[in-house]
Scaffold this active site. Structure first.
Site, short mmCIF file in Angstrom:
data_model
loop_
_atom_site.label_atom_id
_atom_site.label_comp_id
_atom_site.label_asym_id
_atom_site.label_seq_id
_atom_site.Cartn_x
_atom_site.Cartn_y
_atom_site.Cartn_z
N CYS A 1 9.62 108.80 68.89
CA CYS A 1 9.00 109.66 68.91
C CYS A 1 9.77 111.00 68.28
O CYS A 1 9.30 112.24 68.22
CB CYS A 1 8.29 110.34 70.36
SG CYS A 1 7.21 108.94 70.99
N HIS B 1 -0.32 113.79 68.70
CA HIS B 1 1.15 113.11 68.99
C HIS B 1 0.81 111.66 67.88
O HIS B 1 1.24 110.65 68.35
CB HIS B 1 1.63 112.83 70.12
CG HIS B 1 3.01 112.33 70.35
ND1 HIS B 1 3.83 112.59 69.47
CD2 HIS B 1 3.73 111.50 71.20
CE1 HIS B 1 5.13 112.04 69.94
NE2 HIS B 1 4.98 111.48 70.84
#
Lengths: 388, 130
Positions: free
Chosen positions: A86, A333
């Site tokens: 991420c 996200h």
């Protein structure tokens, strides 16, 4: 290192775009950033392309950057494929900053893109779980929300956070996200709705979670000389950009977290501290995670996150706004894009171009991106300090 | 995704309690899990493989309500601090899947079993008193 500037940023909105392939998401963000910078695709001297899950989700390995960047007319120059869970997006930005800072080039492009809606949510969640050590966690029922849930549950048990704080920080996230045209979730929610939404893991409810998302973000970075020659009024200075990996024994008693080590390195590079920062974009993959970052990043003492929230300090109009973009929870996200979306938001805020979500005083901003999970802590961290 | 050809996480001899496969630095005594050839504490070599993790304490836990395909929620996952120091992630078995059932500080012991119907055997912990 030479001074480095952000000359332009751009995004493809985050959300569900079933008919838009990865390369088109990436190309749109890259072209927007180049337009914003006033830079032509053939002026780019190096490009860093962040994507975390495309290999598992589409089968396309190895040259995703070379494929995607052609959509923006960028080819022939060095293209580096960046994969760092991420934190991929901010890692690509970090590499671009290093390239310019080291004098290897004068104009570099960083692009982060992710396509998570592939028609099979189970496949997407399995790909996400591969950001842990799969040899050790295989067939254990790991899902990433549980990682946040464990940390938050421990804080609830100790009494330093209460359920109402988890709800309130979620309400704040969605209130901010409503004002962001690039955000996936643009609807305000109430604390009651948050706490009544479906339980996911421990105290974490559906409305507290960042979503599966498609999207892309990009930044053009350049040397001081290029910034002077071009739209210098809007060039944003990179005061610090630090990348760290999780330390051996990271999660053990008494160890500093990956995020804390990373941001401490950024304070040292910038010669600044939390007291000098006007806004923060932090990695709230679940909204209550933001509360933990208040403490981890040094914006309050351990155990005082609830008070910082309750005092209104971190809301859009507060003393130190956190995630004016809506953060991961409301913006969405798309994992490889998130770090560069944080950079884009910080740049827009510092330039006074954030429109309805513009904060009052934005001179210095912190962007903090986390990725992966090893030994009970993030496997990667990036902290970036930007100033106008 | 198929099971990766894994590092040897645990061992279980017939009739013996299982243990995790760790390593101990010959220089400083630091324990790693999984076993590694270089010490995570001081950076020196060599290390020796040692059995670890027969017991530990819950560092933090959570009840999983929304599970990966094949798993039957609710169930508990936790970070367990092994008595030798390393932190490991795994499911918690042998107690009801409710908040508070595997509270921080709970003493736990190692066991090996599948975490889902038809799953491969994985290391887990269960409360020591159960």
């Amino acid at each position: 290192m030479r001074e480095v500037f952000v000359l332009g940023v751009g995004m493809h909105p985050f959300g569900r775009f079933p008919d838009t392939p990865l390369r088109a998401l990436a190309g749109a963000a890259a072209r927007a950033a180049l337009r914003d910078a006033g830079v032509g695709p053939r002026e780019v001297q190096a490009a860093y392309f962040a994507n975390a899950l495309g290999g598992l989700l589409t089968g396309q390995e190895s040259i995703r950057g070379q494929i995607a960047l052609r959509e923006a007319g960028v080819a022939g120059v060095p293209v580096v494929n960046v994969e760092n869970a991420c934190a991929s997006g901010a890692t690509a930005f970090h590499q671009a900053v290093l390239a310019v800072g080291a004098g290897a080039c004068d104009i570099a492009l960083a692009v982060g893109a992710e396509k998570m809606f592939v028609g099979d949510t189970g496949q997407t969640l399995r790909a996400l779980a591969a950001s842990a050590d799969v040899e050790l966690t295989h067939d254990m029922g790991l899902q990433f929300t549980a990682i946040y849930a464990m940390r938050i549950q421990a804080r609830l048990a100790s009494g330093s956070l209460a359920l109402r704080h988890l709800a309130e920080v979620t309400v704040k996230s969605h209130r901010h996200g409503r004002l962001n045209p690039y955000a996936q979730h643009r609807k305000e929610v109430t604390a009651e709705e948050v706490l009544a939404s479906r339980p996911i893991a421990g105290p974490i409810r559906l409305l507290m979670c960042s979503s599966v998302s498609d999207g892309a973000a990009a930044a053009v970075v350049c040397s001081a000389e290029v910034a002077r020659r071009r739209a210098s009024a809007t060039a944003i200075r990179v005061l610090a950009c630090q990348l760290r990996s999780g330390a051996l024994g990271a999660g053990r008693e008494g160890q500093l977290s990956t995020a804390a080590r990373t941001v401490n390195a950024a304070w040292e590079q910038a010669g600044l501290g939390p007291e000098d920062i006007d806004m923060v974009e932090c990695h709230d993959a679940t909204s209550p995670g933001e509360l933990l970052y208040y403490e981890d990043l040094g914006f309050c003492k351990a155990g005082e996150a609830a008070r910082l929230l309750e005092d209104g300090d971190t809301c859009h109009t507060g003393r130190i706004p956190f995630n004016p973009s809506g953060g991961l929870t409301s913006r969405g996200h798309p994992v490889g894009a998130t770090g560069l979306a944080q950079i884009a938001e910080a740049v827009w805020q510092l330039r006074g171009e954030a429109e309805g979500r513009q904060i009052a005083r934005a001179r210095v901003a912190l962007a903090q991106n986390s990725g992966g999970w090893l030994e009970g802590d993030s496997a990667a961290g990036v902290a970036t300090v930007l100033a106008r | 995704m198929t099971a990766a050809p894994g590092v040897p996480a645990y061992r279980q001899a017939p009739g013996e309690p299982p243990s995790l496969v760790g390593s101990r630095c010959r220089g400083c005594g630091w324990i790693s899990f999984p076993a590694r050839p270089v010490c995570g504490g001081c950076g020196a070599e060599p290390t020796d493989e040692v059995p670890v993790g027969r017991s530990g304490r819950i560092r933090s836990s959570a009840v999983v309500h929304h599970a990966p395909i094949g798993f039957e929620p609710p169930y508990i996952v936790a970070l367990v601090e092994l008595e030798e120091g390393p932190i490991v992630f795994c499911p918690i078995t042998g107690c009801p899947p409710e908040e508070g059932a595997a509270a921080p500080g709970t003493a736990v012991v190692l066991t090996v079993a599948p975490a889902r119907p038809g799953g491969t055997p994985v290391f887990q912990f269960r409360p020591a008193h159960a």
